[in-house]
Design a protein around this motif. Structure first.
Motif, PDB file in Angstrom:
ATOM      1  N   LYS A   1       9.214   9.044   4.920  1.00  0.00           N
ATOM      2  CA  LYS A   1       9.804   9.444   6.206  1.00  0.00           C
ATOM      3  C   LYS A   1       8.966   9.867   7.175  1.00  0.00           C
ATOM      4  N   GLN A   2       8.081  11.701   6.481  1.00  0.00           N
ATOM      5  CA  GLN A   2       7.541  11.923   7.307  1.00  0.00           C
ATOM      6  C   GLN A   2       6.227  11.580   7.274  1.00  0.00           C
ATOM      7  N   ILE A   3       5.653  11.418   5.985  1.00  0.00           N
ATOM      8  CA  ILE A   3       4.154  10.423   6.349  1.00  0.00           C
ATOM      9  C   ILE A   3       4.074   9.548   7.566  1.00  0.00           C
ATOM     10  N   LEU A   4       5.481   8.557   7.524  1.00  0.00           N
ATOM     11  CA  LEU A   4       5.039   7.006   7.768  1.00  0.00           C
ATOM     12  C   LEU A   4       5.393   7.399   9.124  1.00  0.00           C
ATOM     13  N   ASP A   5       5.941   8.474  10.230  1.00  0.00           N
ATOM     14  CA  ASP A   5       6.012   8.498  11.136  1.00  0.00           C
ATOM     15  C   ASP A   5       4.573   9.380  11.452  1.00  0.00           C
ATOM     16  N   ILE A   6       4.062  10.286  11.017  1.00  0.00           N
ATOM     17  CA  ILE A   6       2.701  10.413  11.386  1.00  0.00           C
ATOM     18  C   ILE A   6       1.886   9.624  11.599  1.00  0.00           C
ATOM     19  N   ILE A   7       1.618   8.577  10.657  1.00  0.00           N
ATOM     20  CA  ILE A   7       0.751   7.570  10.671  1.00  0.00           C
ATOM     21  C   ILE A   7       1.365   6.796  12.320  1.00  0.00           C
ATOM     22  N   SER A   8       2.718   6.419  12.550  1.00  0.00           N
ATOM     23  CA  SER A   8       2.685   5.698  13.142  1.00  0.00           C
ATOM     24  C   SER A   8       2.708   6.312  15.248  1.00  0.00           C
TER      25      SER A   8
ATOM     26  N   ILE B   1       1.948  -5.594   9.600  1.00  0.00           N
ATOM     27  CA  ILE B   1       1.876  -4.693   8.466  1.00  0.00           C
ATOM     28  C   ILE B   1       3.392  -4.263   8.750  1.00  0.00           C
ATOM     29  N   LYS B   2       4.690  -3.940   7.732  1.00  0.00           N
ATOM     30  CA  LYS B   2       5.729  -3.557   7.846  1.00  0.00           C
ATOM     31  C   LYS B   2       6.093  -2.443   7.019  1.00  0.00           C
ATOM     32  N   PRO B   3       5.866  -1.549   7.656  1.00  0.00           N
ATOM     33  CA  PRO B   3       6.140  -0.072   7.361  1.00  0.00           C
ATOM     34  C   PRO B   3       7.557  -0.005   6.280  1.00  0.00           C
ATOM     35  N   ARG B   4       7.393   0.953   5.408  1.00  0.00           N
ATOM     36  CA  ARG B   4       9.104   0.869   4.452  1.00  0.00           C
ATOM     37  C   ARG B   4       9.047   2.340   3.813  1.00  0.00           C
ATOM     38  N   GLU B   5      10.237   2.693   4.275  1.00  0.00           N
ATOM     39  CA  GLU B   5      10.400   4.099   3.619  1.00  0.00           C
ATOM     40  C   GLU B   5      11.269   4.146   2.450  1.00  0.00           C
ATOM     41  N   ILE B   6      10.385   5.564   1.733  1.00  0.00           N
ATOM     42  CA  ILE B   6      11.342   5.720   0.447  1.00  0.00           C
ATOM     43  C   ILE B   6      11.465   7.572   0.269  1.00  0.00           C
ATOM     44  N   GLU B   7      12.507   7.891  -0.760  1.00  0.00           N
ATOM     45  CA  GLU B   7      13.047   8.623  -0.398  1.00  0.00           C
ATOM     46  C   GLU B   7      12.560   9.843  -1.619  1.00  0.00           C
ATOM     47  N   ILE B   8      12.204  10.756  -0.965  1.00  0.00           N
ATOM     48  CA  ILE B   8      11.375  12.085  -1.908  1.00  0.00           C
ATOM     49  C   ILE B   8      11.914  12.152  -3.048  1.00  0.00           C
ATOM     50  N   GLU B   9      11.814  11.824  -4.544  1.00  0.00           N
ATOM     51  CA  GLU B   9      12.109  12.080  -5.346  1.00  0.00           C
ATOM     52  C   GLU B   9      13.566  10.992  -6.389  1.00  0.00           C
ATOM     53  N   LYS B  10      13.294   9.866  -5.086  1.00  0.00           N
ATOM     54  CA  LYS B  10      13.947   8.774  -5.752  1.00  0.00           C
ATOM     55  C   LYS B  10      13.403   8.192  -6.014  1.00  0.00           C
ATOM     56  N   THR B  11      13.879   7.489  -7.812  1.00  0.00           N
ATOM     57  CA  THR B  11      13.196   6.699  -8.120  1.00  0.00           C
ATOM     58  C   THR B  11      13.258   5.074  -6.972  1.00  0.00           C
ATOM     59  N   THR B  12      12.173   4.019  -6.850  1.00  0.00           N
ATOM     60  CA  THR B  12      12.095   3.306  -5.998  1.00  0.00           C
ATOM     61  C   THR B  12      11.102   1.786  -6.874  1.00  0.00           C
TER      62      THR B  12
ATOM     63  N   VAL C   1       1.328  -1.510  -0.333  1.00  0.00           N
ATOM     64  CA  VAL C   1      -0.455   0.249  -0.644  1.00  0.00           C
ATOM     65  C   VAL C   1       0.773   1.198  -0.081  1.00  0.00           C
ATOM     66  N   VAL C   2       0.631   2.025  -1.318  1.00  0.00           N
ATOM     67  CA  VAL C   2       1.431   3.299  -0.909  1.00  0.00           C
ATOM     68  C   VAL C   2       0.959   4.665  -0.953  1.00  0.00           C
ATOM     69  N   ILE C   3       0.847   5.140   0.268  1.00  0.00           N
ATOM     70  CA  ILE C   3       0.507   6.435   0.660  1.00  0.00           C
ATOM     71  C   ILE C   3       0.726   7.403   0.156  1.00  0.00           C
ATOM     72  N   SER C   4       0.138   8.475   0.082  1.00  0.00           N
ATOM     73  CA  SER C   4       0.136   9.688  -0.553  1.00  0.00           C
ATOM     74  C   SER C   4       0.724  11.241   0.820  1.00  0.00           C
ATOM     75  N   HIS C   5      -0.241  10.480   1.124  1.00  0.00           N
ATOM     76  CA  HIS C   5      -0.850  11.611   2.775  1.00  0.00           C
ATOM     77  C   HIS C   5      -1.487  10.982   3.557  1.00  0.00           C
ATOM     78  N   THR C   6      -2.113  11.362   5.222  1.00  0.00           N
ATOM     79  CA  THR C   6      -2.477  10.740   5.902  1.00  0.00           C
ATOM     80  C   THR C   6      -4.300  11.254   6.604  1.00  0.00           C
ATOM     81  N   HIS C   7      -4.469  11.624   5.329  1.00  0.00           N
ATOM     82  CA  HIS C   7      -5.554  12.811   5.781  1.00  0.00           C
ATOM     83  C   HIS C   7      -6.565  11.040   5.419  1.00  0.00           C
ATOM     84  N   ILE C   8      -7.481  10.607   6.000  1.00  0.00           N
ATOM     85  CA  ILE C   8      -8.002   9.589   5.570  1.00  0.00           C
ATOM     86  C   ILE C   8      -9.020   9.173   5.187  1.00  0.00           C
TER      87      ILE C   8
END
Ligand SMILES: [Zn+2]
Ligand SMILES: [Zn+2]
Length: 258
Positions: free
Chosen positions: A87-94, A117-128, A53-60
């Motif tokens: 990271k910023q978004i995963l932190d809000i979720i946790s 659930i396994k959180p996985r951090e990706i980096e801004i503007e990095k193709t992953t 599940v790839v999340i764009s932001h934490t709004h419900i």
């Protein structure tokens, strides 16, 4: 040749009647946002295929489908759903979701090694790479930390603004990124509510057109998403009087292959 399959589970700015909130299922296994899941994907066979599940932001309205999805997967004995974002978004979720008050901390249940659930951090503007596709998060301008995405399989793909008001970087990336077939863009409000759109971090059709023209993307096919259902007819009228064949609304329930 394999084509990317994009299933539109929900694409509206509110949930009312048949209108559902944002979630796109890519190649049957990767959810891009999770506003709607089990309302549409309800067979054991299809649920078992969802791995990320790839999340764009934490709004419900972009996350609420995660609750019944995880419940169902646990009942099926399926663990290790990857929850992917910056990271910023995963932190809000946790801090706010996996806090044992709103929801159990499924990142340590039943154990840290074998968590639901396994959180996985990706980096801004990095193709992953994620499975067979790649994703690249780009910072948007919304009321909370939000990323849009470039999503590609091989050398072709699409971009998604998620929720955003007027912004710059996304459109620069869209102009420079090769192989983008279309952009899915937020138009939540009709033109007369531009002030409300701006303070709530969304676009109107006029704001969107201003951006695509300014960044040389006038010929790029655009699918409009996140329309508030109450304004659907008004926005449809605005789109048809605009008379640009490149601008369409995203259709809930449709499958786009590219
Ligand atoms: Zn939002
Ligand atoms: Zn939203």
């Amino acid at each position: 040749m394999h084509l990317m399959r994009l299933e539109i589970l929900g694409c509206y700015g509110n949930v009312i009647g048949k209108y559902r909130s944002t979630a796109f299922l890519i190649n049957d296994s990767i959810l891009l946002d999770a506003g709607t899941v089990t309302e549409v994907i309800d067979s054991e066979e299809r649920l078992r295929k969802i791995k990320q599940v790839v999340i764009s932001h934490t709004h419900i309205d972009h996350m609420k489908g995660l609750f019944p999805l995880v419940d169902e997967l646990v009942m099926l004995g399926v663990y290790s759903l990857e929850l992917i974002s910056v990271k910023q978004i995963l932190d809000i979720i946790s801090h706010n979701l996996f806090n044992n008050l709103i929801w159990p901390d499924f990142t340590v249940i039943p154990s840290e090694h074998n968590a639901v659930i396994k959180p996985r951090e990706i980096e801004i503007e990095k193709t992953t790479p994620i499975d067979n596709i790649t994703i690249k998060p780009v910072l948007m301008t919304h009321t909370v930390y939000t990323v849009g995405y470039a999503v590609k399989e091989g050398d072709r793909g699409f971009m998604f603004t998620s929720d955003t008001g007027p912004t710059k970087r996304f459109w620069e990336v869209a102009r420079n990124e090769k192989g983008i077939d279309f952009i899915i863009a937020d138009v939540s409000f009709p033109n007369r509510l531009e002030r409300l759109a701006k303070i709530s971090g969304h676009m109107t059709l006029s704001i969107l057109i201003e951006h695509i023209d300014k960044f040389g993307l006038g010929d790029m096919p655009i699918y409009i998403t996140h329309i508030k259902p109450i304004f659907l007819n008004e926005i449809l009228n605005e789109i048809s009087s605009l008379g640009r064949h490149t601008i369409k609304t995203l259709e809930q329930g449709s499958v786009i292959t590219l």
